[in-house]
Design an enzyme around this catalytic site. Sequence first.
Site, PDB file in Angstrom:
ATOM      1  CG  ASP A 418      -1.949   1.126   1.304  1.00 47.95           C
ATOM      2  OD1 ASP A 418      -1.913   2.112   0.480  1.00 47.95           O
ATOM      3  OD2 ASP A 418      -2.915   0.923   2.066  1.00 47.95           O
ATOM      4  CG  HIS A 419       3.252   3.976  -2.998  1.00 50.22           C
ATOM      5  ND1 HIS A 419       4.159   4.197  -2.448  1.00 50.22           N
ATOM      6  CD2 HIS A 419       3.575   4.539  -4.223  1.00 50.22           C
ATOM      7  CE1 HIS A 419       5.356   4.848  -3.160  1.00 50.22           C
ATOM      8  NE2 HIS A 419       4.846   4.891  -4.209  1.00 50.22           N
TER       9      HIS A 419
END
Length: 446
Positions: A418-419
């Site tokens: 999850d950036h």
Amino acid sequence: MEDVTLAPTKNLTTPDFGGATDVTIIDILVKPGDSIEKDMPIMTLESDKATMELPASEGGVVKELKVKVGDKVSTGSLLLTIETKDDQKPQPKSEPEAKTETSTNTKESVSTTSKPVVAPIDTKSVQKNKSQEQVSDQTADLDEAQENEDVHAGPGVRRLAHELGVDLNQIQGSGPKDRILKEDVNQFVKSKLSQVGTNQSAVGFDLPKIDFSKFGETATEALSRIKKLSGKNLQRNWMMIPHVTQFAEADITELEAFRAEQKVAMEKESVKLTPLVFIMKAVVAALREFPQFNASLEANGEALVLKKYFHIGVAVDTPDGLVVPVVRDVDQKGLVTLAKELSQLSDKARKKQLTPNEMQGGSFSISSLGGIGGTAFTPIINYPEVAILGVSKSTYRPFYQDGQFVPRLMLPLSLSYDHRVIDGAQGARFIMYLSQMLSDIRNLLM
Ligand code: CAO
């Protein structure tokens, strides 16, 4: 001179709320020229305790509004003036304004009904909601009320529409004077939902309905319950989480030599020692080193919940679809125990015997397609986790070492993260650390 009977224009004022002051007008349900009847709702008021509809204490024709949405009123505040039916006879031009009482706070100006009735709308639930909701929600309600000023609906209906995200402007009311009722909102939502099943796709976008039989023979096969359920979650996760997938390889030549040695002995005890249990141990080592991968993003997106436990979800392919049982406390278990548990859980998964508890609480997931093949893939993060490791089939490849090519067994790894939580550099560091752990078997055995 014309003989007319002049009755004074009447003021409608705020009734006694039991001492409440500064109550906000969140909606005005009438406008000048409207004919109103006694007890018909004319305004919606909201105090810190309840939202209520204010009924007209007297019927007539609305002459002038003395308040607007957002104004605060107290007992006796002048809300509007009306002409009663008798008043609607022609009046001399110079007279009407003089006949209008302008006092806003005198009890005398309260209209003829001695005790106006204030009808609280769903006060209990409003009170409950108020304690749970933030001030911003009240503002949102007010904004919505202002946006929908022309819509004829009571506070309960507005609240329902707000909760369901329904635009009241799109609804034709079935109540008196086209007033929108709760049933109208429910009916509107029902019809929208039924459209999803007909001319809208399951993903909520308008997609053309194609008759494939025009192009050749077809057959229709219903999706399994698991596929439908996991499909929804996969779609949500894919759309809601900004994914980045980082690829790398681990040299597992030594690990494989060790596994081959152990495998035969273990098989006698009916334990199947696959590369996956080594990968699980290596993942735990990497999670310890990079705790933000063993975490969840708080719902408001403002903090990370770092987990001190290492429960690893493992995607299992079953005839009915994908399920993800969770192996608990992987950090505290040896390779043999993990191999046994993994085999038991995947067996239960395939027999549809997993309990909900066995599929909850994971802090990181692994999806291994190594037993099947392929070189790399982009696994979808299993919300509320923030990362997932994809494992593909290891193959021998030539590596140039000390002036010659040597065969090394390389394991492809695909890490989706999850950036919002993990930067690219952290992603690369995590996967390289993991690769290092797998490359040197001593790391895992210590
Ligand atoms: N490279 C090469 N061989 C591998 C391997 C890899 N990365 N991983 C497993 N293998 C081998 C095993 O060693 C075994 O061979 P041997 O019997 O000769 O040792 C064979 O492949 C089959 O392994 P397996 O699949 O039965 O066992 P596993 O522990 O590797 O995996 C499980 C267990 C439950 C994860 C697996 O059976 C499964 O269901 N995988 C599919 C998961 C899935 O569908 N993921 C996609 C989800 S979408 O994101």
